[in-house]
Design an enzyme around this catalytic site. Structure first.
Site, PDB file in Angstrom:
ATOM      1  N   TYR A 299       3.942  -1.115   0.510  1.00  0.00           N
ATOM      2  CA  TYR A 299       5.354  -0.756   0.670  1.00  0.00           C
ATOM      3  C   TYR A 299       6.272  -1.934   0.402  1.00  0.00           C
ATOM      4  CZ  TYR A 299       4.245   3.739   2.822  1.00  0.00           C
ATOM      5  OH  TYR A 299       3.811   5.013   3.060  1.00  0.00           O
TER       6      TYR A 299
ATOM      7  N   LYS B 114      -9.452  -1.375   5.701  1.00  0.00           N
ATOM      8  CA  LYS B 114     -10.517  -0.980   4.770  1.00  0.00           C
ATOM      9  C   LYS B 114     -11.082  -2.295   4.234  1.00  0.00           C
ATOM     10  CE  LYS B 114     -12.625   2.286   2.305  1.00  0.00           C
ATOM     11  NZ  LYS B 114     -13.432   3.402   2.830  1.00  0.00           N
TER      12      LYS B 114
ATOM     13  N   ASP C 287     -10.859   5.480   6.891  1.00  0.00           N
ATOM     14  CA  ASP C 287     -11.357   6.846   6.640  1.00  0.00           C
ATOM     15  C   ASP C 287     -12.097   7.380   7.867  1.00  0.00           C
ATOM     16  OD1 ASP C 287     -12.946   4.718   5.893  1.00  0.00           O
ATOM     17  OD2 ASP C 287     -13.985   5.766   4.287  1.00  0.00           O
TER      18      ASP C 287
ATOM     19  N   ASP D 181       1.586   4.622   8.205  1.00  0.00           N
ATOM     20  CA  ASP D 181       2.410   5.767   7.816  1.00  0.00           C
ATOM     21  C   ASP D 181       1.578   7.053   7.893  1.00  0.00           C
ATOM     22  OD1 ASP D 181       4.604   7.108   6.959  1.00  0.00           O
ATOM     23  OD2 ASP D 181       4.523   6.430   4.883  1.00  0.00           O
TER      24      ASP D 181
END
Ligand code: NAD
Length: 359
Positions: A124, A191, A224, A248
């Site tokens: 972002y 991740k 995930d 988000d």
């Protein structure tokens, strides 16, 4: 003493929601001087920008803003006003509570997660290179030279910066929040197995910061896996600290777990200013219909009252909202099961019901 607050009504459903919220906040007995300023696509013609300087100046002066959602038209020449405000004012911590209220039509009744999302970095950051431009071509060539990695020449690029400085302050914010609010655990999301130098850095900095807070439990989750576990057993999570994009997504997932975006508030906090706004957007299809749920906007007002150290008024307002939800008689369509939606009331009637509860 009256508090000086910048009020940005926003667009779409924003003006109706902020009007309803202004009314319930005033009904708590706390006094406000509202400095009402407009931002968004509708002001471009007048000011040449969707985010005029006087809006930023008002927030800098008052240090606190209550904001309705603002539309970001897809493919338009201007950056999101929402993202720009967070960057310009360095509102680095985005706090999004996802809390179950009795009476909402959901699968879970025991969710109480607070997402603490880094607000200034990650994908972002707004560092992007359009496919086919000279800049994109140069960067693709540099990357190939420096790393040997080949990128297709017809690629667009978005850069993902994650810094030690940015991570330290957001993870510290999460731990301090946990301490101040009697929370037991912080979970860091990442991740890191794939993105070793961005998410990997986030994880290793989070682990270091966690050592400063031995009284708070710390764990991490790969993003995930986190989405699956949140849907299966959300009660295991407490405070969640995450980089911008995962924050988000997880906060919308959390909103879905507790009955939808109509109940999901938010705060964007920096060292100089704080801006309170719901997680949801401007829902343009409901604009002007007195239909959208104002509770996420109102609960953002509850967060603002806590920020002002008006916790007694904050708790009274939250209890009044919870009572109206739990009675289920004067709520908007989104808090009713499909077969009872014809009994829904409008945005302003919800405000009336909450004001009655406030006495
Ligand atoms: P949205 O949050 O506006 O709407 C998603 C869905 O949730 C829609 O079905 C909508 O009807 C429903 N919904 C949202 N708020 C609701 C409420 N208060 N009561 C009842 N139902 C509600 O998301 P979107 O459609 O993806 O985005 C619309 C616009 O809002 C876009 O331009 C987007 O960029 C902008 N946006 C702004 C903010 C912000 O101002 N901070 C945040 C997110 C999206």
């Amino acid at each position: 003493m009256a508090y000086n607050i910048t009020l940005i009504p926003g667009d779409g459903i924003g003006p109706e929601l902020t009007e309803a919220t202004k009314r319930v906040l005033e009904a708590t007995g706390i006094e406000f001087n509202w400095d009402i300023v407009d931002a968004g696509v509708d002001v471009i013609e007048k000011y040449g920008t969707p985010l005029p300087e006087h809006v930023i100046e008002s927030i800098r002066r008052n240090k606190i803003a209550l904001k309705g959602p603002i539309t970001t038209p897809v493919g338009y020449g201007f950056r999101s006003v929402n993202v720009s405000l967070r960057k310009i004012l360095d509102l680095y911590a985005c706090i999004r509570p996802c809390k179950s209220y009795a009476g909402t039509p959901t699968h879970f009744n025991n969710v109480d997660i607070v997402v603490v999302r880094e607000n200034t970095e990650d994908l972002y950051a707004g560092i992007e290179f359009e496919k086919g431009t000279r800049e994109a071509t140069e960067i693709i060539a540099s990357i190939e030279k420096l790393s040997g990695a080949k990128i297709r020449p017809d690629s667009g690029l978005s850069i993902k910066p994650i810094s030690v400085t940015g991570t330290q302050r957001i993870v510290r914010y999460a731990f301090n929040y946990a301490r101040t609010n009697n929370r037991r655990k912080v979970t860091a999301l990442h991740k890191a197995n794939i993105m070793k130098f961005s998410d990997g850095l986030f994880l290793s900095v989070a682990r270091d910061i966690a050592k400063e807070y031995p009284d708070i439990e710390f764990e991490d989750r790969i993003i995930d896996n986190m989405t699956m576990q949140m849907v299966k057993n959300p009660a295991q999570f407490d405070v969640v600290a995450c980089p911008n994009l995962y924050g988000d997504i997880i906060s919308d997932l959390g909103a879905g777990l507790v009955g939808g975006l109509g109940l999901a508030p938010g705060a964007n906090i920096g060292d100089e200013a704080a801006l309170f706004e719901p997680t949801h957007g401007s829902a343009p299809k409901y604009k002007g219909q007195n239909k959208a749920n104002p509770m996420a906007q109102m609960l953002s007002g509850v967060m603002m009252l806590h920020h002002l150290n008006e916790s007694e008024a904050a708790n009274r307002l939250e209890n009044a909202i919870a009572a109206v939800v739990s009675e289920g008689k004067r709520v908007t369509y989104d808090l009713l099961p499909e077969n009872k939606r014809n009994q829904a009331v409008g945005t302003s009637q919800v405000a009336d019901a909450i004001i009655e509860k406030l006495g």
